[in-house]
Each structure stands twice: as structure tokens, then as C-alpha cells.
Design a protein around this motif. Structure first.
Motif, mmCIF file in Angstrom:
data_model
loop_
_atom_site.group_PDB
_atom_site.id
_atom_site.type_symbol
_atom_site.label_atom_id
_atom_site.label_comp_id
_atom_site.label_asym_id
_atom_site.label_seq_id
_atom_site.Cartn_x
_atom_site.Cartn_y
_atom_site.Cartn_z
ATOM 1 N N TYR A 1 -1.580 40.572 -22.710
ATOM 2 C CA TYR A 1 -0.697 41.670 -23.111
ATOM 3 C C TYR A 1 0.542 41.685 -22.228
ATOM 4 C CZ TYR A 1 1.041 46.128 -24.629
ATOM 5 O OH TYR A 1 1.852 47.107 -25.156
ATOM 6 N N TRP A 2 1.725 41.509 -22.876
ATOM 7 C CA TRP A 2 2.964 41.377 -22.108
ATOM 8 C C TRP A 2 3.985 42.472 -22.413
ATOM 9 C CZ3 TRP A 2 7.433 40.796 -24.996
ATOM 10 C CH2 TRP A 2 7.286 40.370 -26.316
ATOM 11 N N GLY B 1 2.158 31.937 -29.145
ATOM 12 C CA GLY B 1 2.073 32.939 -30.204
ATOM 13 C C GLY B 1 3.052 34.082 -30.117
ATOM 14 N N ASP B 2 3.912 34.108 -29.099
ATOM 15 C CA ASP B 2 4.809 35.248 -28.933
ATOM 16 C C ASP B 2 6.153 35.001 -29.628
ATOM 17 O OD1 ASP B 2 5.439 33.230 -27.031
ATOM 18 O OD2 ASP B 2 6.640 34.667 -25.897
ATOM 19 N N GLU B 3 6.822 36.082 -29.937
ATOM 20 C CA GLU B 3 8.211 36.082 -30.414
ATOM 21 C C GLU B 3 8.464 35.073 -31.539
ATOM 22 O OE1 GLU B 3 10.504 37.645 -26.429
ATOM 23 O OE2 GLU B 3 10.002 35.513 -26.510
ATOM 24 N N ALA B 4 7.499 34.960 -32.458
ATOM 25 C CA ALA B 4 7.656 34.054 -33.603
ATOM 26 C C ALA B 4 8.400 34.791 -34.715
ATOM 27 C CB ALA B 4 6.297 33.561 -34.070
ATOM 28 N N LYS B 5 9.627 35.197 -34.405
ATOM 29 C CA LYS B 5 10.383 36.072 -35.309
ATOM 30 C C LYS B 5 10.872 35.343 -36.554
ATOM 31 C CE LYS B 5 11.928 38.822 -31.350
ATOM 32 N NZ LYS B 5 13.088 39.255 -30.535
ATOM 33 N N SER B 6 10.911 34.011 -36.516
ATOM 34 C CA SER B 6 11.360 33.240 -37.673
ATOM 35 C C SER B 6 10.192 32.733 -38.518
ATOM 36 C CB SER B 6 12.213 32.056 -37.216
ATOM 37 O OG SER B 6 13.396 32.511 -36.595
ATOM 38 N N THR B 7 8.996 33.185 -38.177
ATOM 39 C CA THR B 7 7.800 32.832 -38.941
ATOM 40 C C THR B 7 7.304 34.097 -39.632
ATOM 41 O OG1 THR B 7 7.234 31.312 -37.123
ATOM 42 C CG2 THR B 7 5.545 31.703 -38.792
ATOM 43 N N GLY C 1 -3.681 33.093 -25.315
ATOM 44 C CA GLY C 1 -2.395 33.206 -25.979
ATOM 45 C C GLY C 1 -1.772 34.546 -25.672
ATOM 46 N N TRP C 2 -0.513 34.691 -26.012
ATOM 47 C CA TRP C 2 0.131 35.999 -25.855
ATOM 48 C C TRP C 2 -0.500 36.981 -26.841
ATOM 49 C CZ3 TRP C 2 2.397 36.062 -21.454
ATOM 50 C CH2 TRP C 2 2.916 34.879 -20.935
#
Length: 515
Positions: free
Chosen positions: A373-374, A325-331, A356-357
Motif C-alpha cells: 500500500y503506497w 501494477g501501479d499507475e497503469a493509467k493507459s490500460t 505488487g503495488w
């Protein structure tokens, strides 16, 4: 006649025959710091060729594990005998009837002249107690060949149990692949510090590392690549099961992660139908993030995701399955929510809970989900709101807990997007106060992620993990009241000879006066 002992240079002292032998560490030197520890130098115990391990049948696995730790360096037989066989001195593992305050992972340890007693309510507690006991032996106990020396254990008592239920380590095998034996080596190393969860990051843009029989090209194509064009690799389902079982033998639960809907280039290079245009994308071996996304509108995407979840859940006895679930910048935000509205129910359908993240909180996961939490920020309204709803948050702030961050600008390994993280930085934080609006009651525990963009060998893993992993483990296990850098750095220094004897490659931070 007395025993000669060394004094200052040029001098020799004389010790009375009934003086206790010197020891390397006392019960107050254990890492992670116990709840209570009372040393008693007059109660030191010496393991001899006659010593045994006493254990009832249900504790034999832990007894065998302890014996396997002690036999190579001592050369002693150290047989496992019946719990009530008191004919010879040794170590007694007592299961049940321990103080209820100890819970399921706590233990009581007593080292006396006539023997050692380790008591716990469960085998998990006995196993964690063994980790403390082994630190009280001379460091050479970690060597793989016979050492001619005394094996004296520091006397005293320990009463100990964890602050948080989850103490985790994460290993990224997607950016660079690490074989089953390398993962097992890391499992043995993290178990020493009472880590009880191993999060395996199995898929990413650069590689797909787990066999999915219904989608074989994931490993046939996606398993061949790695960062910088290095060799890839993957685990067959039998190899993955072997890793899971090995971790269980070290009382560690494996949480497998398949990252989605981003970080999916290896899958999309393997199957064109996972892309909206139906064409496979080129493989990627750089370390950029945020460019990939599954095709959210395609029914094939959800067939793929369900098959992966179904096969992975069937292989994983632990309660959690991580869906990234992290860094889904293109979604887009709308697509992200739509994707997880379909995917989250699949996890429970196959008998697992979601991990999940922390970005998954934006998709309103069930309260049983554990967001990790990252980020480096000390505020996140969405995560705080999820905590208020009842989600337990796993704490892994990158500027504190990410083991792949460089220690200093001069380090050859690691990244530094979250800053430089020296040993003190990794230790000086509290999971209960690190994120505004997320109190201790909402914290599941801690995790120490280790990403592998720059790591290729077990020695690389060890250099990045040690000594920082020990500090994260202490933050997760030990009472907040014991948290003190000046005390910790002294206890940490005494771990150096242990790691040296075991052949662990660790960073000798100038912040610590290594023994």
C-alpha cells in the motif's frame, strides 16, 4: 592511582580506579527500541587486544561479520575461536536453546564485566543481535582506520524480537542507475537497523536494469537511458546474483521488481513487438507517469513476460517476485484484469509468490500475494477487502514512508507530490491503524521506498534515507507500546555520531538535538 575525567569547563574530577568507564549509549538507547532493555552501568565490558569471539561452526559467518566490524578501528586481532574456548575474555555467540518467544529473529544480549553473550535460536537472530551490540560500542568503532581509545560497551541485558516479519527498504535503480557497489553500500547501511528485505525496482519507463538473455535488447537499448538524459546502466545476471548473495550475507532477502503493464516504456523502446502497432516507441527520460502500457491483446506480450519471470525467478532464491501494477493509467480496467489473469499464474509456475503495488488487488490476486500500500489515503475499500480475504498488506504510505519526499520546501533533492515528510512525520504512524479496515493481523510489515528521480550518488541516497529509515525500521521492529517521539528523538540523536564515523551523509533535522 585514579583516572582523570573531564568535568565542567575549568574543573577536573577524579574517578576511583574501579569506577566503570563512561559509555556513549546504554542498552535503552538502541534503535529500533528493544522489547526489554535493562542497563547496568556496573557491568560495562571493555574489549581489549586479548579479546576473542566464541562461536560454534554454524555461527561462524555471523562471528566473522562481527569480527570484520570490530577489527579496523580497534586494530585488534579478535580471532574467532571455538564456542567452548574460555581461555580469553570476549564475545560469545550462542546458537539454539534460546527463549522460544524470541522466534527466528529475536535475541538475548547480556553485557557483563567479564564478557558479552549473545544468544538466539537462529543465525538470523544472532545477526540482528549484532546490530544492537554494535550500537553499544563507541561511535568510532565505525571508522576504517585504527583509533587509539578504549572500547567499552554499556552493560546490561536486552530481550528482543520483531513486531512484524517484514521490514523492508526499496531502492529504485531504474530512474537513475546505481552500480553493484553502491547497492552493497546501501545494504550494509540498512542492515544496521534490522531491515530484512531489499526490494529492487529494476525496470521503469526510463530504464531497464536487469539482463534478460532471451531478450538482449532490453539492456542494449533500454539500459542506456536514465532521467534527464543521465548515463544508464544495468546488472548482468552474474552481477545481480552477486548482489543477492551479498544481501543474503547480511540476512536480507532481495525482492526483484519488473513493473507492468505500465511503467514499461524502456521495454517498448527496446522491442517494437511489445507495442500494438509493432513499432518501438521513443525512449523517455522525463519523470511523467501513466502513459505507457504493454499491448494486452498480443501473445508476444505474454511470451515476453514469461521469459522475464522465468529468468528472474531462476536468479532469485527469495520467495517473492514483484510484478508492479501501479499507475497503469493507459490500460483499461478490463485489460488490466485480463493481463494479470494470464500473468499471475506464471509467478507461481516458476516457484515464486506475488508481490505488487496495492493496485493489483483490483485483479483478484491469490491470498498468498502481498500487495504494497503506497497511497496517501487512509481508506481503500479494495485493499481492505483483500485483507479480509486473507492477503497480508505491506505498508508504505507515501506521506509517511517514501524516503524520496522532500523534508522541507528548501531541500535540493526529492519530490513533494505526497507532501513534505520531516523526521517526525516519518515516525508518527502505526502500520496497524494507518489504513481503515486493515488491522495488525493483516499487516505483513513495513517498507521504506526510495525513488531516484532526483538522486544520482550514494550521498544522495543516504541524505534521503537517513535519518528517516531508522524510524521506519523502528515502526516495523519495535513493540507498539514503545512508540514515543520524545523518547525516539533522543535515541536518534545518539545515532548521529555513528553515521558520522561511518561516513554516512544524513539530514541533520532541526527536530532532533544531534549529539
Amino acid at each position: 592511582m585514579g583516572l582523570w575525567v573531564l568535568g565542567p569547563p575549568g574543573l577536573a574530577g577524579f574517578a576511583a580506579a574501579d569506577d566503570p568507564p563512561a559509555t556513549e549509549r546504554a542498552v535503552t538507547d538502541i534503535v529500533p527500541a528493544p522489547v526489554q532493555a535493562r542497563p547496568d552501568p556496573a557491568a560495562n565490558f571493555t574489549l581489549t587486544a586479548d579479546s576473542v569471539i566464541r562461536a560454534e561452526y554454524q555461527a561462524h559467518d555471523v562471528a566473522d561479520y562481527l569480527g570484520d566490524l570490530l577489527r579496523p578501528a580497534t586494530g585488534f586481532a579478535i580471532p574467532v575461536v571455538d564456542r567452548y574456548d574460555t581461555s580469553k575474555p570476549g564475545i560469545t555467540l550462542q546458537l539454539g536453546d534460546a527463549d522460544q518467544q524470541l522466534g527466528s529473529e529475536g535475541y538475548q544480549l547480556t553485557v557483563a564485566k567479564d564478557g558479552i553473550t549473545l544468544q538466539a535460536n537462529t543465525t538470523d537472530g544472532l545477526f540482528e543481535g549484532v546490530q544492537s551490540l554494535r550500537q553499544l560500542f563507541p561511535s568510532a568503532i565505525g571508522k576504517s582506520s585504527v583509533q587509539q581509545q578504549d572500547w567499552t560497551v554499556s552493560g546490561g541485558t536486552v530481550f528482543d524480537y520483531p513486531r512484524f516479519a517484514r521490514r523492508g527498504a526499496m531502492l529504485d535503480v531504474a530512474r537513475h542507475f546505481f552500480g553493484p557497489d553502491q547497492v552493497k553500500r546501501y545494504i550494509d547501511q540498512i542492515a544496521q537497523y534490522k531491515i530484512n528485505t531489499l526490494h529492487l525496482h529494476l525496470t521503469d519507463d526510463q530504464g531497464w536494469r536487469i539482463e534478460i538473455k532471451s531478450w538482449p535488447q532490453l539492456t542494449e537499448i533500454g539500459g542506456k537511458t536514465a532521467v534527464d538524459g543521465d548515463p544508464g546502466g544495468f546488472y548482468t545476471q552474474d552481477q545481480y546474483t552477486d548482489i543477492v548473495n551479498y544481501a543474503a550475507s547480511r540476512h536480507i532477502t532481495v525482492v526483484p521488481e519488473v513493473d507492468m503493464p505500465g511503467h514499461t516504456n524502456a521495454a517498448q523502446a527496446s522491442y517494437g513487438e511489445l507495442n500494438c502497432d509493432g513499432k518501438p516507441v521513443p525512449p523517455r527520460t522525463d519523470i511523467d507517469v501513466g502513459y505507457s502500457s504493454l499491448c494486452i491483446s498480443s501473445p508476444t506480450t505474454y511470451k515476453f513476460v514469461e521469459d522475464v519471470i522465468r529468468e528472474l525467478a531462476a536468479l532469485t532464491p527469495g520467495p517473492y517476485l514483484d510484478i508492479g501494477g501501479d499507475e497503469a493509467k493507459s490500460t483499461s480496467a478490463a485489460d488490466y484484469s485480463a493481463f494479470y489473469a494470464k500473468v499471475m499464474p506464471l509467478v507461481s509456475e516458476y516457484g515464486k509468490q506475488i508481490q505488487g503495488w496495492h493496485n493489483i488487488v483490483e485483479a483478484n490476486p491469490p491470498v498468498s500475494a502481498v500487495p504494497e500500500y503506497w497511497d496517501t489515503s487512509r481508506t481503500n475499500a479494495d485493499v481492505a477487502a483483500a485483507a479480509a480475504r486473507g492477503n497480508k498488506i505491506l505498508m508504505a504510505p507515501a506521506d509517511k514512508a517514501y524516503l524520496d519526499m522532500k523534508y522541507t520546501p528548501d531541500d535540493p533533492l526529492g519530490l513533494h507530490w505526497a507532501g513534505y515528510v520531516e523526521v517526525k512525520d516519518a515516525y508518527d504512524w502505526d502500520p496497524a491503524t494507518v489504513l481503515q479496515g486493515v488491522p495488525e493481523s493483516s499487516v505483513a510489515g513495513v517498507e521504506a521506498p526510495l525513488w531516484s528521480e532526483t538522486l544520482r550518488t550514494s550521498a544522495d541516497i543516504e541524505y534521503q534515507a537517513f535519518p528517516r529509515l531508522a524510524g521506519i525500521a523502528e515502526i516495523g521492529w519495535s513493540p507498539a507500546a514503545t512508540h514515543n517521539w520524545d523518547d525516539y528523538r533522543k535515541r536518534l540523536a545518539a545515532q548521529g555520531p555513528i553515521w558520522t564515523a561511518q561516513g554516512i551523509n544524513f539530514y541533520r533535522s532541526p527536530q532532533v538535538d544531534w549529539k
